[in-house]
Design a protein around this motif. Structure first.
Motif, PDB file in Angstrom:
ATOM      1  N   CYS A 170       6.283  -6.435  11.841  1.00 45.27           N
ATOM      2  CA  CYS A 170       5.564  -5.157  11.864  1.00 45.27           C
ATOM      3  C   CYS A 170       4.689  -5.147  13.112  1.00 45.27           C
ATOM      4  CB  CYS A 170       4.697  -4.986  10.623  1.00 45.27           C
ATOM      5  SG  CYS A 170       3.780  -3.415  10.596  1.00 45.27           S
ATOM      6  N   THR A 202       1.756  -4.706  15.645  1.00 45.25           N
ATOM      7  CA  THR A 202       0.321  -4.740  15.371  1.00 45.25           C
ATOM      8  C   THR A 202      -0.284  -3.339  15.323  1.00 45.25           C
ATOM      9  OG1 THR A 202       0.223  -6.863  16.529  1.00 45.25           O
ATOM     10  CG2 THR A 202      -1.861  -5.739  16.144  1.00 45.25           C
ATOM     11  N   VAL A 210      -0.093  -1.556  11.874  1.00 43.16           N
ATOM     12  CA  VAL A 210      -0.674  -2.134  10.652  1.00 43.16           C
ATOM     13  C   VAL A 210      -1.796  -1.260  10.092  1.00 43.16           C
ATOM     14  CG1 VAL A 210      -1.907  -4.113   9.686  1.00 43.16           C
ATOM     15  CG2 VAL A 210      -0.015  -4.484  11.290  1.00 43.16           C
ATOM     16  N   LEU A 269       5.679  -6.355   3.129  1.00 39.77           N
ATOM     17  CA  LEU A 269       4.527  -7.050   3.702  1.00 39.77           C
ATOM     18  C   LEU A 269       4.767  -8.549   3.767  1.00 39.77           C
ATOM     19  CD1 LEU A 269       1.707  -5.106   1.820  1.00 39.77           C
ATOM     20  CD2 LEU A 269       2.246  -4.935   4.261  1.00 39.77           C
ATOM     21  N   SER A 277       7.623  -9.468   6.453  1.00 40.11           N
ATOM     22  CA  SER A 277       7.186  -9.248   7.834  1.00 40.11           C
ATOM     23  C   SER A 277       5.917 -10.014   8.159  1.00 40.11           C
ATOM     24  CB  SER A 277       6.951  -7.758   8.076  1.00 40.11           C
ATOM     25  OG  SER A 277       5.923  -7.259   7.232  1.00 40.11           O
ATOM     26  N   THR A 314       2.902  -9.450   7.290  1.00 40.12           N
ATOM     27  CA  THR A 314       1.892  -8.487   7.714  1.00 40.12           C
ATOM     28  C   THR A 314       0.628  -8.665   6.878  1.00 40.12           C
ATOM     29  OG1 THR A 314       3.604  -6.896   8.339  1.00 40.12           O
ATOM     30  CG2 THR A 314       1.377  -6.041   8.008  1.00 40.12           C
TER      31      THR A 314
END
Length: 702
Positions: free
Chosen positions: A237, A239, A242, A268, A271, A273
């Motif tokens: 993902c 940056t 996010v 989430l 990835s 994240t």
């Protein structure tokens, strides 16, 4: 895995318009492999075929709302099938039209052929006329409308075109070129089609993310969930996305369906994240409110997110203590593995969860990959689940590991992970240990670029040396042991050796015992990857220097009447304390108490019992009372923290429990400075720390 290559089909193409030299080059690149291309070599090792596991549908969320139909392909709704005879009639028309086909003709032929029954599709894919059609599809690539281009990709999905077909790279490039022209639903549909084809398209996904940032105002629940699905499958993902996604997620949390929650959690997790802890908590709160409506797949995805976030959502975990035993009989190996891994990562030892997993696993052992077996053994060993609690669990997984031996040539880490988990619970399958420590396997593992496996090898080797005295199998070379020890010590010096609680314990010990020569901060057992504070006492309780053996004896700091009076705020004892002129009173420095004592409410209460213990220390026990008056008492003083223990428990986690066991095997007495006692004392006076440490060190002789 094999690198699939397309056959080089030579045929004559009569066309009303010739292909340009540029187009010819692209087509040749797409349809012909380089002369030196080779197929990946297959390992000589053999393994039993893996039985099918319990199936899950990661795309089930797409059935939650009608809106998904505009941005996804429903794989359960195949086109109404045509007969193979009709398909070959279409291919005859392709051969007749050849280069005179327009983009709409190419699209039409591919769309109609995609209705062929799935089992008959390979016959068409191998047909020379179909390959001709693919060539003309490439020629018309830039002339397709956006909808035609997406229709062609859809046809490729239904026809089962191999994801490795090099021609698909040209389609990805074309979609990247058009990304700015496509709407949000078209962008997401294209990403979904690539996923259905099973092809990794990182360049296209980056274009999607760049374009999606311009369409954030259009992102509702289905767009958000589908985008999170795509992000998860792409394993990244950006940056810059996010924070906007976090805000959209917060706004739409109350409207997420149970399966959509699971998809967001999985996206989430895959990835990697990181969202703020508050948002993750609210997401799990929402999952908790609909947990009984969630599929097993969605529940496991929530657990994956908790594992990645290291979030101990107590209410969710308590529900899992009831839900996992209820669901476990219908869950597959990988789902159960992720349940156990989450418990391990969160240090959460709930026997209701773990024993439900252990009860289900033996019947599923034939489904286990080496990864599943290794991680399950690690998780259970780390949480200290003993073999006696689940008699069939460990043996079934050990046998599964033996059956998957060929996989270790590609994934050596899985064998080491499993063996370490077993070692935590005193289980040592010698055939697998011999394999792991064999020169060939050590060489393979040492070359791993993704993982640092030398530490695992070193831990296993040191464990074998201590716990299997009869061992005659292979061992690590001295050079590798020394190299790994040095590596671990360098890390320890920069990390744990510099922690405030360790530095303070070392300083207090030096003051208590009379100098730095009486305390050694070192890795007593380097293979356990941590340090201890080592102190030696003679059998009579006198402190010995660690550098000079028995030549010098030190009595340490004597607890005089004045010192004890200061410790007790002026309270005198009824029994006179011994004193010595040689002893020097340590400097006593007071620190300001924290705000009302709220931060550190636990200290050392100098009760009559504690004072009595301190007084008792003034009269060493006669040497004759010890079994071996010639052997010093070696203390390994450990400063523990909460990460050494199971959640809300005093049970040590696997590696730390194994280390303590092995220190005893090595002739040490382990003295623990528990975090519940020592950490609060860091804010107390030097006198209180000295009194506490005195009891800890010399109390071992009672």
């Amino acid at each position: 895995l094999f690198c699939v290559t397309e056959k080089c089909n030579h045929y004559s193409v009569s066309s009303s318009r010739r292909l340009s030299s540029t187009k010819n080059s692209l087509v040749d690149l797409a349809f012909n492999m380089a002369p030196g291309a080779t197929v990946e070599k297959v390992s000589n090792y053999r393994t039993k075929p893996l039985c099918p596991d319990v199936k899950t549908d990661p795309r089930a969320f797409q059935r939650c709302r009608q809106e998904y139909s505009a941005m996804t392909l429903d794989l359960s709704q195949r086109p109404f099938p045509i007969q193979s005879k009709q398909a070959f009639l279409l291919l005859n028309k392709v051969a007749v039209l050849k280069g005179s086909m327009e983009p709409a003709d190419v699209t039409g032929f591919l769309s109609k052929l995609s209705h062929l029954h799935q089992e008959q599709a390979p016959l068409v894919r191998e047909d020379t006329r179909f390959i001709m059609l693919l060539r003309y599809a490439v020629e018309n690539l830039r002339y397709f409308t956006n909808s035609q281009l997406l229709e062609v990709l859809t046809s490729f999905v239904w026809l089962g075109l191999p994801s490795t077909h090099s021609m698909l790279g040209l389609y990805e490039a074309e979609l990247c070129r058009r990304a700015g022209e496509l709407g949000l639903h078209e962008l997401l549909l294209a990403a979904d089609l690539w996923r259905c084809l099973g092809r990794a398209v990182p360049q296209y996904l980056q274009c999607l993310y760049d374009s999606a940032s311009l369409h954030l105002s259009q992102v509702g629940v289905p767009e958000l969930v589908q985008l999170m699905y795509v992000i998860g499958e792409g394993r990244r993902c950006p940056t810059e996305l996010v924070q906007p996604l976090e805000q959209i997620l917060q706004r739409n949390l109350p409207h997420l369906e149970p399966e959509e929650i699971g998809t967001v959690c999985l996206g989430l997790f895959k990835s990697q994240t990181t969202l703020s802890a508050g948002v993750v908590k609210r997401l799990v709160d929402r999952a908790h409110s609909v947990v009984y409506e969630m599929s097993d797949f969605a529940v496991v995805n929530v657990l994956k997110l908790l594992r990645f976030s290291y979030l101990d959502h107590q209410v969710w975990l308590e529900v899992m203590a009831h839900e996992v035993p209820r669901r476990a009989p219908g869950m597959g190996v990988q789902a159960l593995m992720h349940v156990a891994l989450t418990c391990s990562a969160l240090h959460y030892r709930d026997e209701r969860i773990l024993l439900a997993v252990a009860k289900r696993l033996p019947s599923l052992a034939p489904h286990c990959r080496s990864k599943d077996a290794g991680k399950l053994m690690w998780a259970f060993g780390s949480l200290g689940v003993s073999p006696s609690q689940c008699p069939d669990f460990y043996p079934s997984l050990i046998e599964a590991v033996r059956q998957r031996e060929a996989e270790f040539q590609r994934y050596p880490e899985h064998l080491l992970t499993g063996l370490l988990g077993l070692a935590f619970t005193c289980q040592f399958p010698e055939d697998l240990l011999a394999l792991a420590l064999s020169p060939e396997f050590v060489s393979l593992a040492s070359k791993s670029r993704q993982l640092e496996l030398k530490k695992d090898l070193f831990t296993l080797d040191g464990t074998v040396a201590l716990e299997l005295p009869h061992w005659t199998g292979p061992r690590l070379s001295r050079e590798l042991r020394e190299e790994t020890t040095e590596m671990l010590w360098r890390f320890a010096q920069k990390d744990v050796c510099q922690k405030a609680e360790v530095l303070e314990a070392e300083d207090v010990l030096r003051n208590l015992l009379g100098g730095e020569q009486f305390v050694s901060k070192r890795m007593i057992l380097p293979h356990t990857r941590s340090i201890d504070l080592e102190v030696h006492l003679d059998p009579g309780g006198q402190v010995l220097p660690l550098t000079s053996g028995w030549e010098k004896v030190n009595t340490g700091i004597t607890l005089t009447e004045d010192l004890l009076a200061e410790l007790t705020n002026g309270r005198k004892t009824k029994t006179p304390l011994p004193s010595t002129q040689a002893a020097q009173r340590p400097l006593l420095q007071r620190t300001e108490p924290d705000e009302g004592g709220r931060l550190f409410s636990v200290g050392v209460d100098l009760t009559d019992g504690l004072i009595g213990a301190l007084i008792k220390r003034g009269n060493p026990a006669p040497r004759g009372n010890h079994k071996d008056s010639k052997s010093p008492v070696r203390l390994a003083i450990q400063v523990t923290n909460r990460n050494h223990f199971c959640y809300h428990s005093e049970r040590l986690l696997g590696l730390h429990a194994m280390k303590r066991r092995q220190l005893v095997l090595s002739g040490y007495r382990v003295v623990e400075l528990p975090h519940r006692e020592w950490f609060p004392l860091l804010r107390r006076t030097r006198a209180e720390k000295m009194a506490y440490m005195h009891c800890k060190v010399f109390g071992t002789l009672d």
